[in-house]
Design an enzyme around this catalytic site. Sequence first.
Site, mmCIF file in Angstrom:
data_model
loop_
_atom_site.group_PDB
_atom_site.id
_atom_site.type_symbol
_atom_site.label_atom_id
_atom_site.label_comp_id
_atom_site.label_asym_id
_atom_site.label_seq_id
_atom_site.Cartn_x
_atom_site.Cartn_y
_atom_site.Cartn_z
ATOM 1 N N MET A 1 0.848 -1.196 0.000
ATOM 2 C CA MET A 1 0.000 0.000 0.000
ATOM 3 C C MET A 1 0.886 1.249 0.000
ATOM 4 S SD MET A 1 -3.440 -0.912 2.030
ATOM 5 C CE MET A 1 -2.862 -0.608 3.675
ATOM 6 N N GLY A 2 2.139 1.102 -0.434
ATOM 7 C CA GLY A 2 3.034 2.254 -0.523
ATOM 8 C C GLY A 2 3.580 2.655 0.835
ATOM 9 N N ALA A 3 4.040 3.918 0.934
ATOM 10 C CA ALA A 3 4.757 4.406 2.132
ATOM 11 C C ALA A 3 5.884 3.411 2.449
ATOM 12 C CB ALA A 3 3.812 4.594 3.317
ATOM 13 N N GLY B 1 11.355 -2.675 5.271
ATOM 14 C CA GLY B 1 10.634 -3.951 5.301
ATOM 15 C C GLY B 1 10.095 -4.297 3.920
ATOM 16 N N HIS B 2 9.502 -3.303 3.235
ATOM 17 C CA HIS B 2 8.986 -3.566 1.877
ATOM 18 C C HIS B 2 10.129 -3.896 0.923
ATOM 19 C CE1 HIS B 2 5.721 -0.730 3.368
ATOM 20 N NE2 HIS B 2 5.015 -1.760 2.948
ATOM 21 N N GLN C 1 5.712 -11.366 7.131
ATOM 22 C CA GLN C 1 5.173 -12.122 8.276
ATOM 23 C C GLN C 1 4.641 -11.194 9.368
ATOM 24 O OE1 GLN C 1 8.230 -14.825 9.592
ATOM 25 N NE2 GLN C 1 8.085 -16.018 7.718
ATOM 26 N N SER D 1 4.418 1.046 8.141
ATOM 27 C CA SER D 1 4.115 2.388 7.617
ATOM 28 C C SER D 1 3.434 3.225 8.688
ATOM 29 C CB SER D 1 3.204 2.278 6.397
ATOM 30 O OG SER D 1 3.798 1.436 5.447
ATOM 31 N N ARG D 2 2.769 2.560 9.639
ATOM 32 C CA ARG D 2 2.030 3.316 10.665
ATOM 33 C C ARG D 2 2.948 3.791 11.794
ATOM 34 N NH1 ARG D 2 -2.430 -0.446 9.159
ATOM 35 N NH2 ARG D 2 -4.127 0.860 8.413
HETATM 36 O O1 PAF Z 1 -0.260 -5.777 3.706
HETATM 37 C C1 PAF Z 1 -0.665 -4.860 2.967
HETATM 38 O O2 PAF Z 1 0.026 -3.858 2.725
HETATM 39 C C2 PAF Z 1 -2.049 -4.952 2.336
HETATM 40 O O3 PAF Z 1 -2.952 -5.575 3.190
HETATM 41 C C3 PAF Z 1 -2.030 -5.645 0.973
HETATM 42 C C4 PAF Z 1 -1.592 -7.089 1.066
HETATM 43 C C5 PAF Z 1 -1.097 -4.893 0.024
HETATM 44 C C6 PAF Z 1 -3.438 -5.630 0.360
HETATM 45 O O4 PAF Z 1 -3.904 -4.337 0.185
#
Ligand code: PAF
Length: 303
Positions: A53-55, A59-60, A172, A210-211
């Site tokens: 979901m961006g930001a 980790g991403h 995870q 992100s939060r």
């Molecule tokens: O984990 C997330 O960021 C969201 O729940 C996902 C898997 C991208 C679905 O919108």
Amino acid sequence: MMSTVSDNLLSVQYLHRCQQDSVLIQANTISEVRNAIRSFRADGKTIALVPTMGALHDGHISLVDIARQHADVVVTSIFVNPLQFGPNEDLAKYPRSIEADIARLNESGSDIVFTPDVEEMYGRSPNTVFVESPDNDSIFEGAVRPGHFTGVLTVVAKLFHIVQPDFAVFGQKDLQQLGLIRRMVEELNFPIQIIGAPIIREVDGLAMSSRNRYLNSTDRTRATLLYKTLTTIKHLFASGVLDSNHLINSGLEMLAADANIKVDYLQIVDPISFTPQSHATNGMGVILAARVGATRLLDNIIL
Ligand code: PAF
């Protein structure tokens, strides 16, 4: 450097990487991303999807790195999915940083970034068909956030249909989400291998999220108690305490030391079915959700 290529079929942006001859392709529409993937498929390449979901944070990027180890081509989607937010949740203020995200993906070696808007994903009228897991809607995140998992499963199923990846990587940190996606893929026969990626933590142990940016500096310090609690439970387990009540009560006592931390749940569960376990065994998940000040955080550890 950035250039735009358009023709009748395809209108995508190619973001050139410094010192590399590969490019990050930005696709805003379903037909654009499908066309881009089709050309890689024609060359016999395998595809991994990293839904986000961006930001984006480290980790991403670790998910992109893992995706790269499994497949020739990495597609990262950035879509803040309204369907998974409840009416009183943070959809409007959910952090959005698309330009910085694209720059990070460009550096990280992602090949395609899919950035649809809400109308592209859902059309003009509200969805009438959903993917849901009634069992999960009544437990843990499902109970606290009614409808959340229907939103997650529906958008992930849509992304799977759009991208048709060989692999998909999920963190995870959202353990219930990961277990549920594994079950969706198995039960609905998606030909996709799901890869769970380890939680990436700040140096003081806080799970990256992100939060986390919602935390003020006092709450940011407080939040470290979450991981300390989980590691204490894991150490107790390693020292031979197997009774889940004992383990959980020890954790709750630790968390009760800070009145500004409000626990939603602390439980020992099977990491796929999320069934609570009265006896802890190797491989079970210790899951924790708590409000730290005004911010709700999730964390977990595998025993
Ligand atoms: O984990 C997330 O960021 C969201 O729940 C996902 C898997 C991208 C679905 O919108």
